[in-house]
Write a protein that holds these residues in place. Structure first.
Motif, mmCIF file in Angstrom:
data_model
loop_
_atom_site.group_PDB
_atom_site.id
_atom_site.type_symbol
_atom_site.label_atom_id
_atom_site.label_comp_id
_atom_site.label_asym_id
_atom_site.label_seq_id
_atom_site.Cartn_x
_atom_site.Cartn_y
_atom_site.Cartn_z
ATOM 1 N N CYS A 28 1.399 -0.951 -0.283
ATOM 2 C CA CYS A 28 0.177 0.183 -0.111
ATOM 3 C C CYS A 28 0.624 1.559 -0.116
ATOM 4 C CB CYS A 28 -1.194 -0.098 1.178
ATOM 5 S SG CYS A 28 -2.460 -1.283 0.983
ATOM 6 N N THR A 29 2.707 1.133 0.326
ATOM 7 C CA THR A 29 2.930 2.309 -0.028
ATOM 8 C C THR A 29 3.319 3.053 -1.254
ATOM 9 O OG1 THR A 29 3.563 1.840 2.216
ATOM 10 C CG2 THR A 29 5.233 2.867 1.210
ATOM 11 N N VAL A 30 3.758 1.391 -2.399
ATOM 12 C CA VAL A 30 4.220 1.905 -3.426
ATOM 13 C C VAL A 30 2.823 1.468 -4.525
ATOM 14 C CG1 VAL A 30 6.549 0.804 -2.855
ATOM 15 C CG2 VAL A 30 4.208 -0.376 -3.819
ATOM 16 N N GLY A 31 1.581 1.961 -4.037
ATOM 17 C CA GLY A 31 0.679 2.338 -4.861
ATOM 18 C C GLY A 31 0.007 0.467 -5.789
ATOM 19 N N PRO A 32 -0.758 0.365 -5.927
ATOM 20 C CA PRO A 32 -1.564 -0.405 -6.439
ATOM 21 C C PRO A 32 -0.763 -0.782 -7.973
ATOM 22 C CG PRO A 32 -2.848 1.041 -7.525
ATOM 23 C CD PRO A 32 -2.079 1.664 -6.029
ATOM 24 N N TRP A 33 -0.330 0.330 -8.646
ATOM 25 C CA TRP A 33 1.140 -0.326 -9.447
ATOM 26 C C TRP A 33 1.906 -0.737 -9.705
ATOM 27 C CZ3 TRP A 33 -0.166 3.839 -13.829
ATOM 28 C CH2 TRP A 33 -1.301 3.869 -14.494
ATOM 29 N N GLY A 34 2.866 -0.422 -8.357
ATOM 30 C CA GLY A 34 4.105 -0.444 -7.052
ATOM 31 C C GLY A 34 5.063 -0.168 -8.803
ATOM 32 N N SER A 35 5.229 1.396 -8.630
ATOM 33 C CA SER A 35 6.016 1.590 -10.014
ATOM 34 C C SER A 35 6.555 1.864 -9.361
ATOM 35 C CB SER A 35 4.528 3.288 -9.703
ATOM 36 O OG SER A 35 5.919 4.122 -10.262
ATOM 37 N N ARG A 36 8.000 2.349 -9.832
ATOM 38 C CA ARG A 36 9.138 1.960 -9.968
ATOM 39 C C ARG A 36 9.642 3.300 -9.550
ATOM 40 N NH1 ARG A 36 13.771 3.747 -12.592
ATOM 41 N NH2 ARG A 36 15.907 3.062 -11.797
ATOM 42 N N ASP A 37 8.979 4.514 -9.958
ATOM 43 C CA ASP A 37 9.424 6.221 -9.940
ATOM 44 C C ASP A 37 8.989 6.003 -8.122
ATOM 45 O OD1 ASP A 37 10.669 7.411 -11.473
ATOM 46 O OD2 ASP A 37 8.985 7.614 -12.872
ATOM 47 N N ILE A 38 8.064 5.747 -7.894
ATOM 48 C CA ILE A 38 7.467 5.535 -5.760
ATOM 49 C C ILE A 38 8.004 4.742 -5.215
ATOM 50 C CG2 ILE A 38 5.183 4.721 -5.175
ATOM 51 C CD1 ILE A 38 3.250 5.614 -6.846
ATOM 52 N N ARG A 39 8.449 3.501 -5.860
ATOM 53 C CA ARG A 39 8.851 1.996 -5.164
ATOM 54 C C ARG A 39 10.795 3.525 -4.389
ATOM 55 N NH1 ARG A 39 9.749 -1.908 -8.225
ATOM 56 N NH2 ARG A 39 11.561 -1.737 -8.976
ATOM 57 N N THR A 40 11.090 3.772 -5.916
ATOM 58 C CA THR A 40 12.661 4.385 -5.463
ATOM 59 C C THR A 40 12.580 5.422 -4.411
ATOM 60 O OG1 THR A 40 12.433 4.900 -7.926
ATOM 61 C CG2 THR A 40 13.386 2.486 -7.727
ATOM 62 N N SER A 41 11.499 6.046 -4.121
ATOM 63 C CA SER A 41 11.417 7.421 -3.544
ATOM 64 C C SER A 41 10.994 7.086 -2.146
ATOM 65 C CB SER A 41 10.271 8.479 -4.959
ATOM 66 O OG SER A 41 11.140 8.869 -6.039
ATOM 67 N N LEU A 42 10.961 6.696 -1.690
ATOM 68 C CA LEU A 42 10.057 6.319 -0.790
ATOM 69 C C LEU A 42 10.994 6.889 0.672
ATOM 70 C CD1 LEU A 42 9.148 3.022 -0.679
ATOM 71 C CD2 LEU A 42 7.528 4.775 -1.039
ATOM 72 N N GLN A 43 12.197 7.192 0.303
ATOM 73 C CA GLN A 43 12.982 8.003 1.088
ATOM 74 C C GLN A 43 12.931 9.555 1.104
ATOM 75 O OE1 GLN A 43 17.283 7.009 1.598
ATOM 76 N NE2 GLN A 43 17.308 9.301 2.035
ATOM 77 N N VAL A 44 13.307 9.849 0.052
ATOM 78 C CA VAL A 44 11.920 11.711 -0.254
ATOM 79 C C VAL A 44 11.012 11.828 0.190
ATOM 80 C CG1 VAL A 44 12.528 13.349 -2.291
ATOM 81 C CG2 VAL A 44 14.494 11.380 -2.501
ATOM 82 N N ILE A 45 9.866 10.725 -0.382
ATOM 83 C CA ILE A 45 8.485 10.401 0.591
ATOM 84 C C ILE A 45 8.497 11.307 1.925
ATOM 85 C CG2 ILE A 45 6.502 9.863 -0.154
ATOM 86 C CD1 ILE A 45 6.698 8.702 -2.613
ATOM 87 N N ALA A 46 9.462 10.182 2.077
ATOM 88 C CA ALA A 46 8.959 10.314 3.946
ATOM 89 C C ALA A 46 9.539 11.049 4.465
ATOM 90 C CB ALA A 46 9.806 8.895 4.385
#
Length: 709
Positions: free
Chosen positions: A539-557
C-alpha cells in the motif's frame, strides 16, 4: 476567346467598372475578352491604398475562374486557359489581402465574400497547382510534374495565402477547415511539404526578393494547422476528429517530427532577425519579430491541442523531446520578447508587451498540460528541468506580470509561469526528479550570478519558495542510509549488499520493496514480521508498484515528516474538526497529506473515506495499535497518515512511507547498528557503484557529485 457576356458579368458589375481610370477600363475590357497579358496588368494595377475603388475587379477574377474548367489532364491547347486561371487566383488573393491590411473601413467578411463563398471555384484550382507544380510532400528534391505552368514559388503562394486569409479573417472559413475532410487532407500535405523544404529560397523566386517567403510561410502556416485541429467557436457546429488530420499527414510520427522542426526553424529565424533600429511599430525588424512570435504562439497551441486530444501524440512528443524544444525556444526568444523600450511599442494593441508575452504563456501552458496529462509525468518533469526551465523562469521576473494571471481560476490548458512552478514542485518527491534538481544546481554553480531587477514580485516569491523546496528534496534524498531497501538484503541481520549477491536478487512479489540475497533470508524475514508488513508496504508503493514511487520512498517520507512537524497546529485543528464532523469514527481517523498540490494540503478523514485506500481491511486497526506501541512520538488523534501523490494523470493514495519503512525494517537498518557497522569498507563503497541490471538505476556518478553541493 470568351466575351464579356460569356463570363457572366452582371449589369451592375459592368457599370462598376466605369468608376476605374480610363486606362484601367481598357485593360479590364481586354482581360474580359481573354487577354492573358491584360489580366496580368490588371493585377499589377491594384494599389495598396484606395483599394475600395478597385473592388469592382473581383467579378472579373471570379468570372475568369468560372469560364475555365479544371482539366483532368493537361493538353497544350488549354495551357493559356490554365494561365488565366492562375492569374485570376492571384488577383483574388491580392485584392483580398489589400482589403484586409487596410486600417479603417474594412470588415472581416471580405474574405468570406471574395474567397469562402467562391470556394468551390477556387479550391479545385489550388489542388490542381499543388498537384502539378509542387514536389511531393515527403521528397521535395523531386522535380514537379509541370513546372512550366507555375513555379514552385508561385504555387506555394497560391496554395498557402488563401488559407492564411481564411484563418485570420473568416469565421465561416475556419469552420469549413474544421469540417471538410478534403481541405484538411490538403492542408496536412501542404504543411508537411513546407516543413520539408530546406533553405529559404524556392525555385522560381525573383532574384531580388527580400521578403523571406519560406520563413514567413512557416510562421503564418502555424495558425492554419491550429485552426484545423482546434474546437469551433460555435459549440453547435461539428468538427472532424484529430485522427483525420493525423492520417492525412501520414501518421503520428510525421506530425510530431514536422511540428518540432517548424518550431526549431521559426526560433532560428526569430533569433536571426536584426536588432531593431527604432523599436517602434513601424520598424521592419519589430514586425518580423511579431510574425515569428505569432507563429511560435500558434505552434505551441497546436502542440498542446494534439497532445491533449491524442494519447499517442502526447507520448511521442515527449519521447522526441518536445518539452526540451519548447524550453529551448523560450530561452532563446526571451531576450527579444521581454523588451521594454517605450510606451508606444509596449502598449501597442498588436505589437505590445502583453501580446508578446502570449507566446511564453502558450509554451508554459503546453509544458504544464504535457506533465499533468502524461502517463509518465516524472520523465516530462526531468526533461523540463534538465532543459533549464527553472533558469528560464527566473529570467522572467524582469517583466511585469501577465494579464492572464489575474484570473483566479484559469481555464484548463491556460496554466502560466507560477502555476507551472507549483506543478513542478509536486514532483520533487521523486528520486529521478531530485537527480535533475542536483544537476540544475551543479550548472548554476558554474554560471556567474547576476542581480535581476525584479518587476514580477509574484513570480519572484514563487521562485524563492520552489527553489527552497528543491534544497529540501536534496536533503531528504541524502539522508543515510540512502534507499537502504534497494541496496541491501532485507533478511534479518544480513549485511549483504546488492552488488555482492551471488545469485540474481529476489524481490518480494507481494510488496515489491524488500529484496533478498537468498531464499533463506526471504523465509526468515517472512517469519520475523514481513508477513504482517508486506501488505502495508504494498500500500506504500501503490497498486501499480511504480518504480518511480518505489525508489522514491525515502524522499516522500522526508517530505511527509517535515510537513507534519511543520504544521503541527494545523494538524491538531483538522483532527478536532474531524472528530466533531465524524463522531462515530473518531477512533478511525487518518491524516491525509495531498502532495498533488503545492503547497501540500492536509485533511483528516475516516479511513473508509480515503480514496483508493483499502480502509475496510481489519489489518489497519492492528497496524495502528502497533504504531502507537513502537513509535517514540505516536500520532495524536488519528491512526496513521497517508500520502496522495501523482505521476501525471494517475493519482495514488499511499500508506505513510515514513512509518512503513521504519516499522518494517527497524530491526534490520535502524536498531541494529552493529550490523550496519560490521559491513566492510569496500562493500560500503560498492553501494554507490552498483552494477546489477536488476536494480534499474541510472548512473549515480553525477548525482553523487550533486549530493555534495
Amino acid at each position: 476567346m470568351p466575351s464579356a457576356a460569356s463570363l457572366h458579368l452582371s449589369i451592375d458589375d459592368a457599370k462598376a467598372l466605369k468608376s476605374l481610370p480610363a486606362a484601367t477600363q481598357i485593360t479590364a475590357k481586354r482581360a474580359l475578352q481573354g487577354s492573358t497579358a491584360d489580366l496580368a496588368r490588371l493585377i499589377d494595377s491594384i494599389p495598396i491604398n484606395n483599394f475600395s475603388r478597385f473592388c469592382c475587379l473581383v467579378p472579373i477574377f471570379h468570372a475568369t475562374l468560372k469560364s475555365v474548367q479544371v482539366p483532368n489532364y493537361i493538353d497544350p491547347k488549354i495551357i493559356p486557359a490554365i494561365i488565366r486561371a492562375k492569374l485570376a487566383l492571384f488577383g483574388l488573393v491580392r485584392i483580398t489581402s489589400v482589403a484586409c491590411s487596410a486600417s479603417t473601413g474594412v470588415k472581416d467578411d471580405v474574405v468570406t465574400k471574395y474567397i469562402v463563398r467562391s470556394w468551390d471555384e477556387i479550391y479545385p484550382w489550388m489542388r490542381f497547382f499543388a498537384r502539378n507544380c509542387l514536389p511531393p510532400p515527403y521528397d521535395v528534391s523531386v522535380t514537379p510534374p509541370r513546372p512550366d505552368l507555375c513555379s514552385v514559388f508561385d504555387a506555394v503562394k497560391l496554395c498557402v495565402n488563401p488559407l492564411s486569409l481564411i484563418c485570420t479573417k473568416s469565421e465561416e472559413g475556419r469552420h469549413m477547415l474544421r469540417s471538410s475532410v478534403s481541405v484538411q487532407h490538403f492542408v496536412a500535405q501542404l504543411w508537411i511539404l513546407v516543413g520539408n523544404i530546406r533553405g529559404d529560397v524556392l525555385p522560381g523566386a525573383p532574384g531580388t526578393t527580400t521578403d523571406g517567403l519560406i520563413t514567413k510561410l512557416r510562421a503564418s502556416f502555424a495558425l492554419t494547422n491550429f485552426v484545423c485541429v482546434s474546437e469551433s467557436e460555435d459549440p453547435d457546429k461539428i468538427t472532424l476528429p484529430l485522427s483525420n488530420y493525423i492520417q492525412a499527414a501520414g501518421g503520428v510520427k510525421p506530425v510530431v517530427f514536422t511540428l518540432l522542426r517548424y518550431i526549431r526553424r521559426i526560433t532560428r529565424d526569430a533569433v536571426a532577425v536584426a536588432e531593431p533600429r527604432s523599436w517602434t511599430p513601424r520598424d521592419e525588424s519589430v514586425k518580423q519579430l511579431h510574425l515569428y512570435t505569432l507563429g511560435l504562439n500558434y505552434s505551441f497551441q497546436f502542440l498542446q491541442t494534439i497532445s491533449r486530444q491524442d494519447a499517442s501524440c502526447r507520448a511521442q512528443l515527449i519521447r522526441q523531446g518536445s518539452i526540451r524544444t519548447v524550453v529551448d525556444t523560450i530561452t532563446q526568444i526571451l531576450p527579444r520578447i521581454l523588451v521594454q523600450k517605450n510606451e508606444e511599442l509596449d502598449f501597442h494593441p498588436q505589437l505590445g508587451l502583453a501580446d508578446r508575452q502570449k507566446v511564453l504563456w502558450s509554451g508554459y501552458s503546453y509544458i504544464a498540460s504535457a506533465i499533468r496529462d502524461a502517463d509518465d509525468g516524472v520523465t516530462a518533469v526531468c526533461q523540463a528541468i534538465d532543459a533549464g526551465l527553472l533558469q528560464t523562469l527566473e529570467k522572467g521576473v524582469v517583466c511585469p506580470p501577465h494579464a492572464h494571471r489575474r484570473d483566479n481560476n484559469p481555464v484548463r490548458g491556460r496554466l502560466g509561469d507560477i502555476e507551472l512552478l507549483f506543478l513542478l514542485a509536486t514532483f520533487f518527491i521523486y528520486h529521478r526528479v531530485v537527480g535533475s534538481i542536483c544537476r540544475h544546481w551543479f550548472r548554476m554553480q558554474s554560471v556567474p550570478t547576476k542581480r535581476l531587477d525584479i518587476r514580477d514580485e509574484g513570480l519572484g516569491a514563487a521562485l524563492e519558495i520552489v527553489l527552497t523546496s528543491t534544497i529540501s528534496a536534496m536533503d531528504h534524498r541524502s539522508v543515510e542510509p540512502i534507499n537502504f531497501h534497494e541496496y541491501r538484503c532485507s533478511g534479518p541481520g544480513c549485511p549483504m549488499w546488492a552488488s555482492k549477491f551471488v545469485s540474481k536478487k529476489r524481490r518480494c512479489s507481494g510488496c515489491l520493496v524488500s529484496i533478498y540475497c537468498s531464499e533463506k533470508c526471504q523465509r526468515t524475514a517472512w517469519r520475523n514480521g514481513h508477513k504482517k508488513w508486506c501488505q502495508v508496504l504494498r500500500c506504500t508503493v501503490g497498486p501499480w508498484g511504480s518504480r518511480d514511487i518505489r525508489t522514491s520512498l525515502q524522499v516522500i517520507a522526508g517530505f511527509e515528516t517535515s510537513t507534519i512537524s511543520g504544521k503541527t497546529k494545523d494538524v491538531e485543528t483538522q483532527v478536532r474538526e474531524a472528530q466533531q464532523q465524524f463522531p462515530a469514527f473518531s477512533d478511525k481517523l487518518v491524516l491525509m497529506l495531498d502532495m498533488t498540490v503545492y503547497p501540500t494540503e492536509i485533511h483528516v478523514l475516516p479511513v473508509h473515506k480515503v480514496e483508493q485506500f483499502p480502509g475496510e481491511d481489519p489489518v489497519w486497526p492492528e497496524i495502528a495499535d502497533e504504531i502507537h506501541q513502537r513509535s517514540d512520538s505516536p500520532p495524536k488523534g488519528y491512526m496513521f497518515s497517508v500520502v496522495k501523490v501523482h505521476l501525471g494523470k494517475s493519482k495514488f493514495m499511499l500508506f505513510s512511507p515514513s512509518t512503513a519503512l521504519r516499522m518494517a525494517f527497524e530491526a534490520q537498518y535502524f536498531s541494529d547498528d552493529e550490523a550496519c557497522g560490521s559491513v566492510d569498507e569496500d562493500d560500503t563503497d560498492d553501494s554507490h557503484t552498483l552494477g546489477d541490471e536488476d536494480l534499474d538505476y541510472d548512473s549515480e556518478s553525477l548525482d553523487d557529485k550533486c549530493d555534495d553541493i
